[in-house]
Design an enzyme around this catalytic site. Sequence first.
Site, PDB file in Angstrom:
ATOM      1  N   VAL A 105      65.695  77.119  28.924  1.00 50.13           N
ATOM      2  CA  VAL A 105      66.189  77.426  30.263  1.00 50.13           C
ATOM      3  C   VAL A 105      65.988  76.226  31.193  1.00 50.13           C
ATOM      4  O   VAL A 105      66.829  75.912  32.034  1.00 50.13           O
ATOM      5  CB  VAL A 105      65.476  78.679  30.821  1.00 50.13           C
ATOM      6  CG1 VAL A 105      65.856  78.918  32.277  1.00 50.13           C
ATOM      7  CG2 VAL A 105      65.826  79.902  29.982  1.00 50.13           C
ATOM      8  N   ALA A 106      64.855  75.516  31.026  1.00 51.36           N
ATOM      9  CA  ALA A 106      64.539  74.385  31.898  1.00 51.36           C
ATOM     10  C   ALA A 106      65.472  73.203  31.675  1.00 51.36           C
ATOM     11  O   ALA A 106      65.820  72.487  32.619  1.00 51.36           O
ATOM     12  CB  ALA A 106      63.089  73.951  31.672  1.00 51.36           C
ATOM     13  N   GLU A 126      72.283  74.915  34.621  1.00 48.13           N
ATOM     14  CA  GLU A 126      73.297  75.965  34.535  1.00 48.13           C
ATOM     15  C   GLU A 126      74.378  75.871  35.610  1.00 48.13           C
ATOM     16  O   GLU A 126      75.530  76.230  35.386  1.00 48.13           O
ATOM     17  CB  GLU A 126      72.624  77.351  34.621  1.00 48.13           C
ATOM     18  CG  GLU A 126      71.716  77.693  33.458  1.00 48.13           C
ATOM     19  CD  GLU A 126      70.321  77.074  33.596  1.00 48.13           C
ATOM     20  OE1 GLU A 126      69.548  77.185  32.646  1.00 48.13           O
ATOM     21  OE2 GLU A 126      70.035  76.484  34.653  1.00 48.13           O
ATOM     22  N   ASP A 148     105.212  50.079  49.464  1.00 48.95           N
ATOM     23  CA  ASP A 148     106.523  49.858  50.063  1.00 48.95           C
ATOM     24  C   ASP A 148     106.340  49.497  51.532  1.00 48.95           C
ATOM     25  O   ASP A 148     105.390  49.967  52.175  1.00 48.95           O
ATOM     26  CB  ASP A 148     107.364  51.146  50.002  1.00 48.95           C
ATOM     27  CG  ASP A 148     108.149  51.241  48.694  1.00 48.95           C
ATOM     28  OD1 ASP A 148     108.326  50.210  48.045  1.00 48.95           O
ATOM     29  OD2 ASP A 148     108.560  52.352  48.344  1.00 48.95           O
ATOM     30  N   ASP A 191     109.617  55.743  46.364  1.00 50.62           N
ATOM     31  CA  ASP A 191     110.325  56.946  46.788  1.00 50.62           C
ATOM     32  C   ASP A 191     111.608  57.179  45.998  1.00 50.62           C
ATOM     33  O   ASP A 191     112.066  58.303  45.890  1.00 50.62           O
ATOM     34  CB  ASP A 191     110.634  56.895  48.288  1.00 50.62           C
ATOM     35  CG  ASP A 191     111.377  55.619  48.687  1.00 50.62           C
ATOM     36  OD1 ASP A 191     111.781  54.858  47.781  1.00 50.62           O
ATOM     37  OD2 ASP A 191     111.547  55.383  49.888  1.00 50.62           O
ATOM     38  N   ASP A 224     111.993  54.030  41.036  1.00 50.48           N
ATOM     39  CA  ASP A 224     110.578  53.685  41.181  1.00 50.48           C
ATOM     40  C   ASP A 224     109.704  54.448  40.189  1.00 50.48           C
ATOM     41  O   ASP A 224     108.549  54.082  39.962  1.00 50.48           O
ATOM     42  CB  ASP A 224     110.084  54.015  42.597  1.00 50.48           C
ATOM     43  CG  ASP A 224     110.728  53.133  43.646  1.00 50.48           C
ATOM     44  OD1 ASP A 224     111.099  52.000  43.309  1.00 50.48           O
ATOM     45  OD2 ASP A 224     110.864  53.578  44.797  1.00 50.48           O
ATOM     46  N   ASN A 254      65.503  69.351  36.615  1.00 52.34           N
ATOM     47  CA  ASN A 254      65.317  69.748  35.213  1.00 52.34           C
ATOM     48  C   ASN A 254      64.258  68.883  34.522  1.00 52.34           C
ATOM     49  O   ASN A 254      63.463  69.385  33.715  1.00 52.34           O
ATOM     50  CB  ASN A 254      66.645  69.644  34.454  1.00 52.34           C
ATOM     51  CG  ASN A 254      67.602  70.750  34.841  1.00 52.34           C
ATOM     52  OD1 ASN A 254      68.083  70.792  35.959  1.00 52.34           O
ATOM     53  ND2 ASN A 254      67.882  71.665  33.922  1.00 52.34           N
ATOM     54  N   GLU A 286      60.902  70.170  35.517  1.00 51.81           N
ATOM     55  CA  GLU A 286      60.585  71.429  34.838  1.00 51.81           C
ATOM     56  C   GLU A 286      60.169  71.175  33.387  1.00 51.81           C
ATOM     57  O   GLU A 286      59.200  71.773  32.883  1.00 51.81           O
ATOM     58  CB  GLU A 286      61.803  72.355  34.882  1.00 51.81           C
ATOM     59  CG  GLU A 286      62.128  72.872  36.284  1.00 51.81           C
ATOM     60  CD  GLU A 286      63.559  73.366  36.397  1.00 51.81           C
ATOM     61  OE1 GLU A 286      64.223  73.506  35.359  1.00 51.81           O
ATOM     62  OE2 GLU A 286      64.015  73.577  37.538  1.00 51.81           O
ATOM     63  N   ASN A 312      66.895  76.900  38.971  1.00 51.64           N
ATOM     64  CA  ASN A 312      68.112  76.185  38.568  1.00 51.64           C
ATOM     65  C   ASN A 312      69.378  76.747  39.201  1.00 51.64           C
ATOM     66  O   ASN A 312      70.279  75.991  39.583  1.00 51.64           O
ATOM     67  CB  ASN A 312      68.272  76.229  37.039  1.00 51.64           C
ATOM     68  CG  ASN A 312      67.265  75.319  36.336  1.00 51.64           C
ATOM     69  OD1 ASN A 312      66.483  74.632  36.992  1.00 51.64           O
ATOM     70  ND2 ASN A 312      67.283  75.322  35.021  1.00 51.64           N
TER      71      ASN A 312
END
Length: 884
Positions: free
Chosen positions: A279-280, A284, A326, A630, A634, A696, A699, A724
């Site tokens: 989990v650490a 997430e 242009d 344009d 082009d 993280n 942790e 987290n």
Amino acid sequence: MKWYQMDVNDVERKLHVFTEKGLSYKQVEQRQKQFGLNTLQTAKKQPIWVLFMKQFQDFMVIILLAATLIAGMLGEYIDAIAIMTIVLLNGFIGFFQEQKAEKSLEKLKELSAPKIRVLRDGEWSTIPSEQAVVGDVIRIITGDRVPADFRIVKSNGLETEESTLTGESLPVEKTSTAIKRDNLTMQDQSNIGFKSTLVTKGSGIGIVVQTGMNTAIGQIASLMVKTEKVITPLELKLIELGKVLIYVVFLLTALTVGVGIYHGQPLYDMVLAGVSLAVAVIPEGLPAIVTVALSLGVQRMIKRKAIVRKLSAVETLGCASVICSDKTGTITENKMTVKEMFLNNQNIFVTGEGYATTGEFYANDQKINNTFPNLESMLLYGLLCNEASLLVKKGKYMIDGDPTDGALLIAARKMGLSHVVKDQFKMIKQFPFDSTRKRMSVIVEDENNRRFLISKGAPEMIVPRCTFMMHEDGRQLLKSTKHIEAKMNHMAEKALRIIAISIKPLQKGDRLDISSLEKDLTFIGLFGLMDPPRKEVKKSIEQCKAAGIKTVMITGDHKKTATAIAKEIGLQTSENDLVLEGYELNNMDVNELVKMIDRVAVFARVTPEHKLKIVQAFQKRGHIVAMTGDGVNDAPAIKASNIGVSMGMSGTDVTKEASSLILMDDNFNTIKEAIREGRNIYENIRKFIRYLLASNVGEIFIMLVAMMLALPLPLVPVQILWVNLVTDGLPAMALGLDPPETNVMKQKPRDPKEGVFSRGLGFKIISRGLMIGIVSLIAFMITYDNNPENLTYARTVAFTTLVVAQLIHVFDCRSEQGIFSRNPFSNLYLIGAVLSSLLLLLVVLYVESLQPIFHTMSLGLRDWLFIIVLSALPTVIFGFSSKR
């Protein structure tokens, strides 16, 4: 219905419409109800429950769910339920964010949807193509996508490319004549324009006969349209990061179990510790926050008049090192006005600004009128060889059509000539302007049945075709063009765009072949037109230069005109800044151009074909190129560039499709703002990656070192997950809204190969993360040593220290220069997010019903003083070292 067999009058009767007036709005409303929108059927949207379930298919989430299952099997039901609740909460957040992103995408589609010119109740207007109905009278020009199947009523050199339907790449010439044969294939229906085909040449007017799924392309289209999501380079890097983290999870879990068993710890505790580490390790909230940051960035760009069609452009914008822009409409205002004329070997000056129809004509400082020899004739020829029209919107005159044509139209109006005069002449044939010929010609017939050709365009294309010249006393042989060339040079030095105009009398029996017609012309005169630079352009170019971005102006204008504008806007500041002309580009290959291209400031007299060579040369020099355009020609250069930029107002549909960025206001300043926004988005993503991963690392450190020291787990899985997802999530999202740093446009463009952890980011993540982990572990060890019977108390202090340390650290993440370099109140979203996270922390500490779930207890004032001092240490230490 075989529309191609019917005469135009029959089509009008069948569809109850007149070509001169179009449908009434009441008819339009009825037909929209009858036929629906003019769109092709798309794939059905996925059910909401499928979209929701997709939130849990990410591999990181699967590992979390596995951890939840293991916790449940170990009897840690409260932890399992808490983790599951938070995972579901994260899923809901992701689901609603995707729904919001989908709505944003729909808005983007609306903004960038193709537009069509349609005649309703006698007035021409521009509407989204999906609103076209059967019977609508529409007008199309070069570069348009045909919006629906329509029967051609008028064709002016109209050609369409129908490879989307027939596979045939050669353009098809279109006519308005009925074809009486039966069973014709689409290729042979030359009086029908088909939906989604491309207008490659000319213009035309027609009546819509089929829309939506009833069109030719609708009948053969697949019923399901699958759109693949384009994965951006940044997303690819994050996917790679996810894979690395997964390997780290398995490695740390195995290491934890091995170390624990070696120290004689129970297997139950070690498996729980492995779940905690899994989990650490996993950030997430990272994928959701990246999506939010990019989505919000796109929304901000829309407010700045830039539509991002491809998400990868957001990242690429931050790398841009060259802008090829242009001149007309992007650097200038695109309000062309006739300022000077050359007629009868005399200079004539015209007053009046923009599209105002009032102005005076002066020769030799004397006001003149329509009795001045050849003046009215020259203005009339400019009015006849013209595709523009004058509209009045909200009390202001607007030009519908080419700005150059518009300028000649306005000049004629200043002399009192109008569309009424134009209606006295019959248009026999039109040869439209294209970028290769650089001229436009028309054959007209007056009230006395006399025919003549009018040809206007670039002087170097018109003057060599002239054998005669008009003088005050009539037509004379043109013996030398030196005086004309001298006048052209003089006009060009004043930044005037020059248009030459000529005529040729014709007989009714003459072949209407353009190659034989456009010779032995009679030179009438020159129009000198001015399109003033936009006021903000000079400053924008200076800012781009400070940002390490080279700006190059590309124009079809004369070299001297381009040079005058370049000097005015600060683009050409020394003799080392070169101006290259189109003919010079013709005489060198890409490799030769590469050697000198970094010294070129202006490309003058270029065709759209030259643009591709310019892009390739810059790219060979290692530049990341933003190319504007344009016209339909082009599109290849725009597609080949790293960032294709099309014009939202003047750009063709094809050019927009090839581009990754659309300028809604056709303004150069918007490109600069988009680059600024692109740089800021990327930097903000780096900020929250730094913040989340540092958390993280902290942790992981506290958990791993505690196990190696044979200490109890300082944090339980539900506490880590809370940090987290909930505590870190809000500040990380607020970092995505961080305003740009003052020096964001004073740095060199980012290397596109640069990794996410470059420029010392990896070191900052590890060093800050380790320091946060150390102070959290110290807090746990001191509290646990003083009161070993109360493990919950020690865990609460460690958990609180970790959270507060991260909330202080978030302000350090706002700048590479450290916490003291930016005003903390310049991002009020971040202040609000940190206060919200603190409030949520207090909730899980002091709400008694939540304490058993999160393994927490209430803390006293002395505890808080201890926690605040420890939590501030990492940021203060590194903040002062950064300041030094």
